[in-house]
Design a protein around this motif. Sequence first.
Motif, PDB file in Angstrom:
ATOM      1  N   ALA A  72       0.849  -1.187   0.000  1.00  0.00           N
ATOM      2  CA  ALA A  72       0.000   0.000   0.000  1.00  0.00           C
ATOM      3  C   ALA A  72       0.886   1.239   0.000  1.00  0.00           C
ATOM      4  N   ARG A  73       0.300   2.365  -0.341  1.00  0.00           N
ATOM      5  CA  ARG A  73       1.054   3.616  -0.316  1.00  0.00           C
ATOM      6  C   ARG A  73       1.497   3.912   1.114  1.00  0.00           C
ATOM      7  N   GLU A  74       2.760   4.292   1.259  1.00  0.00           N
ATOM      8  CA  GLU A  74       3.350   4.431   2.588  1.00  0.00           C
ATOM      9  C   GLU A  74       2.601   5.375   3.521  1.00  0.00           C
ATOM     10  N   PRO A  75       2.144   6.563   3.065  1.00  0.00           N
ATOM     11  CA  PRO A  75       1.455   7.453   4.009  1.00  0.00           C
ATOM     12  C   PRO A  75       0.189   6.847   4.595  1.00  0.00           C
ATOM     13  N   ALA A  76      -0.418   5.891   3.903  1.00  0.00           N
ATOM     14  CA  ALA A  76      -1.689   5.324   4.364  1.00  0.00           C
ATOM     15  C   ALA A  76      -1.540   3.919   4.925  1.00  0.00           C
ATOM     16  N   ILE A  77      -0.315   3.486   5.198  1.00  0.00           N
ATOM     17  CA  ILE A  77      -0.109   2.094   5.573  1.00  0.00           C
ATOM     18  C   ILE A  77      -0.813   1.759   6.891  1.00  0.00           C
ATOM     19  N   GLU A  78      -0.800   2.683   7.863  1.00  0.00           N
ATOM     20  CA  GLU A  78      -1.471   2.411   9.139  1.00  0.00           C
ATOM     21  C   GLU A  78      -2.985   2.343   8.961  1.00  0.00           C
ATOM     22  N   SER A  79      -3.536   3.224   8.112  1.00  0.00           N
ATOM     23  CA  SER A  79      -4.983   3.211   7.873  1.00  0.00           C
ATOM     24  C   SER A  79      -5.414   1.928   7.180  1.00  0.00           C
ATOM     25  N   VAL A  80      -4.622   1.462   6.227  1.00  0.00           N
ATOM     26  CA  VAL A  80      -4.936   0.212   5.539  1.00  0.00           C
ATOM     27  C   VAL A  80      -4.901  -0.949   6.522  1.00  0.00           C
ATOM     28  N   ARG A  81      -3.899  -0.975   7.374  1.00  0.00           N
ATOM     29  CA  ARG A  81      -3.785  -2.067   8.345  1.00  0.00           C
ATOM     30  C   ARG A  81      -4.999  -2.105   9.279  1.00  0.00           C
ATOM     31  N   ALA A  82      -5.529  -0.925   9.609  1.00  0.00           N
ATOM     32  CA  ALA A  82      -6.658  -0.873  10.539  1.00  0.00           C
ATOM     33  C   ALA A  82      -7.932  -1.482   9.955  1.00  0.00           C
ATOM     34  N   VAL A  83      -8.127  -1.355   8.635  1.00  0.00           N
ATOM     35  CA  VAL A  83      -9.378  -1.842   8.031  1.00  0.00           C
ATOM     36  C   VAL A  83      -9.238  -3.236   7.440  1.00  0.00           C
ATOM     37  N   LEU A  84      -8.043  -3.803   7.439  1.00  0.00           N
ATOM     38  CA  LEU A  84      -7.856  -5.100   6.799  1.00  0.00           C
ATOM     39  C   LEU A  84      -8.647  -6.239   7.454  1.00  0.00           C
ATOM     40  N   PRO A  85      -8.654  -6.381   8.787  1.00  0.00           N
ATOM     41  CA  PRO A  85      -9.385  -7.530   9.362  1.00  0.00           C
ATOM     42  C   PRO A  85     -10.850  -7.574   8.953  1.00  0.00           C
ATOM     43  N   ALA A  86     -11.529  -6.426   9.035  1.00  0.00           N
ATOM     44  CA  ALA A  86     -12.947  -6.399   8.663  1.00  0.00           C
ATOM     45  C   ALA A  86     -13.141  -6.584   7.172  1.00  0.00           C
ATOM     46  N   THR A  87     -12.166  -6.188   6.383  1.00  0.00           N
ATOM     47  CA  THR A  87     -12.277  -6.355   4.931  1.00  0.00           C
ATOM     48  C   THR A  87     -12.041  -7.800   4.521  1.00  0.00           C
ATOM     49  N   VAL A  88     -11.027  -8.422   5.106  1.00  0.00           N
ATOM     50  CA  VAL A  88     -10.680  -9.801   4.744  1.00  0.00           C
ATOM     51  C   VAL A  88     -11.747 -10.782   5.213  1.00  0.00           C
ATOM     52  N   HIS A  89     -12.205 -10.616   6.444  1.00  0.00           N
ATOM     53  CA  HIS A  89     -13.185 -11.562   7.002  1.00  0.00           C
ATOM     54  C   HIS A  89     -14.251 -10.760   7.752  1.00  0.00           C
ATOM     55  N   PRO A  90     -15.250 -10.225   7.056  1.00  0.00           N
ATOM     56  CA  PRO A  90     -16.250  -9.376   7.723  1.00  0.00           C
ATOM     57  C   PRO A  90     -16.982 -10.082   8.852  1.00  0.00           C
ATOM     58  N   ALA A  91     -17.200 -11.388   8.744  1.00  0.00           N
ATOM     59  CA  ALA A  91     -17.954 -12.107   9.766  1.00  0.00           C
ATOM     60  C   ALA A  91     -17.149 -12.290  11.047  1.00  0.00           C
ATOM     61  N   GLU A  92     -15.849 -12.539  10.929  1.00  0.00           N
ATOM     62  CA  GLU A  92     -15.011 -12.777  12.103  1.00  0.00           C
ATOM     63  C   GLU A  92     -13.680 -12.038  11.950  1.00  0.00           C
ATOM     64  N   PRO A  93     -13.692 -10.733  12.044  1.00  0.00           N
ATOM     65  CA  PRO A  93     -12.433  -9.978  11.876  1.00  0.00           C
ATOM     66  C   PRO A  93     -11.408 -10.288  12.956  1.00  0.00           C
ATOM     67  N   SER A  94     -11.853 -10.767  14.130  1.00  0.00           N
ATOM     68  CA  SER A  94     -10.904 -11.053  15.207  1.00  0.00           C
ATOM     69  C   SER A  94     -10.012 -12.251  14.885  1.00  0.00           C
ATOM     70  N   ARG A  95     -10.386 -13.049  13.917  1.00  0.00           N
ATOM     71  CA  ARG A  95      -9.588 -14.228  13.551  1.00  0.00           C
ATOM     72  C   ARG A  95      -8.527 -13.915  12.499  1.00  0.00           C
ATOM     73  N   VAL A  96      -8.425 -12.641  12.145  1.00  0.00           N
ATOM     74  CA  VAL A  96      -7.450 -12.229  11.133  1.00  0.00           C
ATOM     75  C   VAL A  96      -6.312 -11.483  11.807  1.00  0.00           C
ATOM     76  N   ARG A  97      -5.099 -11.854  11.477  1.00  0.00           N
ATOM     77  CA  ARG A  97      -3.911 -11.197  12.024  1.00  0.00           C
ATOM     78  C   ARG A  97      -3.188 -10.457  10.893  1.00  0.00           C
ATOM     79  N   VAL A  98      -2.826  -9.202  11.185  1.00  0.00           N
ATOM     80  CA  VAL A  98      -2.102  -8.373  10.217  1.00  0.00           C
ATOM     81  C   VAL A  98      -0.770  -7.978  10.835  1.00  0.00           C
ATOM     82  N   THR A  99       0.301  -8.177  10.113  1.00  0.00           N
ATOM     83  CA  THR A  99       1.615  -7.827  10.634  1.00  0.00           C
ATOM     84  C   THR A  99       1.728  -6.319  10.818  1.00  0.00           C
ATOM     85  N   LEU A 100       2.603  -5.912  11.718  1.00  0.00           N
ATOM     86  CA  LEU A 100       2.887  -4.488  11.913  1.00  0.00           C
ATOM     87  C   LEU A 100       3.717  -3.981  10.754  1.00  0.00           C
ATOM     88  N   PRO A 101       3.608  -2.674  10.433  1.00  0.00           N
ATOM     89  CA  PRO A 101       4.473  -2.134   9.391  1.00  0.00           C
ATOM     90  C   PRO A 101       5.939  -2.312   9.757  1.00  0.00           C
TER      91      PRO A 101
END
Length: 397
Positions: free
Chosen positions: A228-257
Amino acid sequence: MKPVRLALLDVLSLGTIGLRTRPMRAVLSALGIAVGIATMVAVTAIPESNERALMEELAALGPNLLQVNAADNPEQDFGLPAESVEMVRRIGPVTSVTAVANTHAVVRRSDLTDPRDGSGLSVLAARPDLLGTLEAGLHSGHFLDRAGGEFPTVVLGSVAASRLGIPSVPSNGPPPQILIDRSWFAVVGILATTPLSPEIDRSVLVGWEAAQATLGFDGRPTVLYLRAREPAIESVRAVLPATVHPAEPSRVRVTLPSDALFAKRATEQTFSVLFVGLAAVALLVGGIGVANTMVISVLERRSEIGLRRALGAHRGQIRIQFLTESVVLSALGGGAGTVLGIVGSAAYATWHDLPVVIPALAVTGSLGGAVVVGVIAGVYPSIRAARLAPTVALASA
């Protein structure tokens, strides 16, 4: 009597009298401002070249790369929704996304080895855009393309190739064969080492469609890689769990930048402060030199000022004469200093194998700064010259 207004050419002619009659002093004065401006260009361009080289090194560490997988137990390879790749691709700042999936198959060099010995390697279903998203390279052969992904072909990671005893893929002749579960696959490529994703080095990559057709793969990815574009990397990381698995976002892990992202931002801020400080010092030194030259010029040319006043020149014409001289002197020095700074910076960058970077703002700022310095440095001397009474100026000749 209505005062005579001087045309632009007349102003330039009067303003350069001192430069033409005292060329050596003009050259030395211009040299002073040239050194200051050249310093400003150099202290801007050289750190910019170093910063560009450092940014390229930090960019190679993947500051904008994120990895998405299961949060509960990575060993169980909880499958993400099959449509998760397309959902992530819709996020605006995301520039590329791909996926791999663990097929839990066992890979062997031949059918004579132990069927349970997979040499510690993973067999991953991969998409054709994996290579581009990871910015990985090939050691030999080629990667899985969209057509080849349907056929029983594989690409080996660098560690996998070493453990399977396949150092390279021949350009001519039949490709090496490996056995995955009960099916034979042709090795069409070997990856170079991928430091950003070491798990790929220990993997055997099978085309997505071939894995579904041959290995019983269900089509659900287990790991997503995205940039993702570097200035928005934190914002993208925040919405990834709900985007990847809307039903169970808590089961999705996203690495830190990557820490390289924070190092890159800190480096940019440090260099920016350095640019401003050094450029300000260089301009101050140049301005003081021009002001000193103009004050001395007024003192030495009092007889000329008195004679012009006696012949009818008013104070405004005297002011504009010396102010023009100051600006022309600074502009000449600024032009020479800009050229000197560009040549010196380019030579330094070339000598040290750095990218040659000459910021346009440094060039325009140098020329504009020289003119501004000339105006500021010439204000006091021009006012002082205009205030000289004709009789006093002539009497001091």
